[in-house]
Design an enzyme around this catalytic site. Structure first.
Site, mmCIF file in Angstrom:
data_model
loop_
_atom_site.group_PDB
_atom_site.id
_atom_site.type_symbol
_atom_site.label_atom_id
_atom_site.label_comp_id
_atom_site.label_asym_id
_atom_site.label_seq_id
_atom_site.Cartn_x
_atom_site.Cartn_y
_atom_site.Cartn_z
ATOM 1 N N GLY A 17 -33.032 22.688 -29.394
ATOM 2 C CA GLY A 17 -32.208 21.715 -28.681
ATOM 3 C C GLY A 17 -31.989 22.001 -27.211
ATOM 4 N N SER A 18 -32.882 22.790 -26.602
ATOM 5 C CA SER A 18 -32.666 23.082 -25.178
ATOM 6 C C SER A 18 -32.880 21.830 -24.323
ATOM 7 C CB SER A 18 -33.567 24.228 -24.713
ATOM 8 O OG SER A 18 -34.922 23.841 -24.733
ATOM 9 N N ASN A 19 -33.794 20.958 -24.730
ATOM 10 C CA ASN A 19 -33.974 19.709 -23.969
ATOM 11 C C ASN A 19 -32.789 18.769 -24.173
ATOM 12 O OD1 ASN A 19 -36.690 19.463 -22.482
ATOM 13 N ND2 ASN A 19 -37.208 20.471 -24.403
ATOM 14 N N ARG A 96 -42.726 14.858 -36.022
ATOM 15 C CA ARG A 96 -43.190 13.917 -37.036
ATOM 16 C C ARG A 96 -44.011 12.819 -36.377
ATOM 17 N NH1 ARG A 96 -42.800 16.520 -41.190
ATOM 18 N NH2 ARG A 96 -43.330 14.629 -42.309
ATOM 19 N N HIS A 112 -44.045 16.870 -24.092
ATOM 20 C CA HIS A 112 -45.076 17.709 -24.722
ATOM 21 C C HIS A 112 -45.380 18.890 -23.795
ATOM 22 C CE1 HIS A 112 -48.491 18.666 -27.250
ATOM 23 N NE2 HIS A 112 -49.196 18.848 -26.146
HETATM 24 C C1 GRF Z 1 -40.230 21.379 -26.348
HETATM 25 O O1 GRF Z 1 -40.806 22.494 -25.764
HETATM 26 C C2 GRF Z 1 -41.162 20.200 -26.335
HETATM 27 O O2 GRF Z 1 -42.175 20.323 -25.423
HETATM 28 C C3 GRF Z 1 -41.741 20.195 -27.725
HETATM 29 O O3 GRF Z 1 -40.731 20.693 -28.560
HETATM 30 C C4 GRF Z 1 -39.940 21.606 -27.822
HETATM 31 C C5 GRF Z 1 -38.502 21.396 -28.171
HETATM 32 O O4 GRF Z 1 -37.711 22.416 -27.649
HETATM 33 N N1 GRF Z 1 -42.149 18.856 -28.076
HETATM 34 P P1 GRF Z 1 -36.138 22.315 -27.659
HETATM 35 O O5 GRF Z 1 -35.727 22.118 -29.104
HETATM 36 O O6 GRF Z 1 -35.740 21.147 -26.811
HETATM 37 O O7 GRF Z 1 -35.654 23.614 -27.109
#
Ligand code: GRF
Length: 203
Positions: A17-19, A96, A112
């Site tokens: 969940g860092s994003n 998914r 991605h």
């Molecule tokens: C990200 O690095 C993204 O590129 C990939 O999944 C990862 C999710 O990371 N699709 P986080 O859970 O947001 O840390």
């Protein structure tokens, strides 16, 4: 997409969940005019559910193992997104495949960890290291049925350094993601993208 302020986001994620946190932080700091209306996650143990709690965002578990096929999972996803008033769907660690059931109802974007069209699919960072590229990065793109193939909205390059491991390179790519994804979302919030057949242009 017509400009709306704030932009109502539905996030699909099942990683740490860092994003998600980067988006929430950008909203709090006023760099992104948006609201996260709901998080949908498909793995009961996903760390991102803690982020949703921290940021006071409703979180809904839709475990793919409880659905007979992808279309029924996507019908449930659409129902949750509509119930929470989401307009734009962000896949941030959602591993998914999607179906037309979701794509007919929502514009969906994905982040991605490579410079697409190189290194599609899983293990993108390992693929880049194994290939020996000197520059990789991250891509935000529209989602279509084929994996990691939709119109590219934005990319950020990251250098591969001598001695990099998947962990060290992945950490730098994630820093780039945390900057790029909220920036792209802010362009959506301000209605600044014109998206044609294979092109996305900033106004
Ligand atoms: C990200 O690095 C993204 O590129 C990939 O999944 C990862 C999710 O990371 N699709 P986080 O859970 O947001 O840390």
């Amino acid at each position: 997409m017509a400009p709306t302020a704030p932009l109502n986001l539905g996030i699909l994620a099942s990683g740490k969940g860092s994003n998600f946190a980067a988006i929430a932080q950008s909203i709090r700091q006023g760099r992104l005019q948006a609201q996260i209306r709901v998080l949908i996650y498909n793995n009961p143990q996903a760390g991102v559910r803690h982020q949703a709690q921290t940021w006071d965002v409703p979180a809904v578990l839709l475990d793919h193992r409880q659905f007979p096929d992808r279309a029924s999972l996507d019908r449930a996803i659409v129902g949750v997104l509509q119930a929470h008033g989401a307009e734009l769907v962000v896949m941030a660690g959602w591993m998914r495949l999607v179906t037309v059931v979701l794509l007919e109802q929502f514009q969906v974007i994905n982040i991605h960890p490579s410079l697409l069209p190189s290194f599609k699919g899983a293990q993108a960072i390992e693929q880049a290291l194994n290939y020996g590229v000197k520059i990789t990065g991250c891509t935000v793109h529209l989602v279509e049925l084929a994996v990691d193939s939709g119109v590219i909205l934005a990319q950020q390059a990251v250098s591969v350094l001598p001695g990099d491991t998947p962990a060290s390179l992945g950490a730098r790519i994630q820093c780039a993601e945390h900057q790029l994804l909220p920036e792209v979302l802010q362009h959506f919030a301000r209605g600044q993208f014109v998206i044609t057949d294979r092109q996305a242009i900033f106004n």
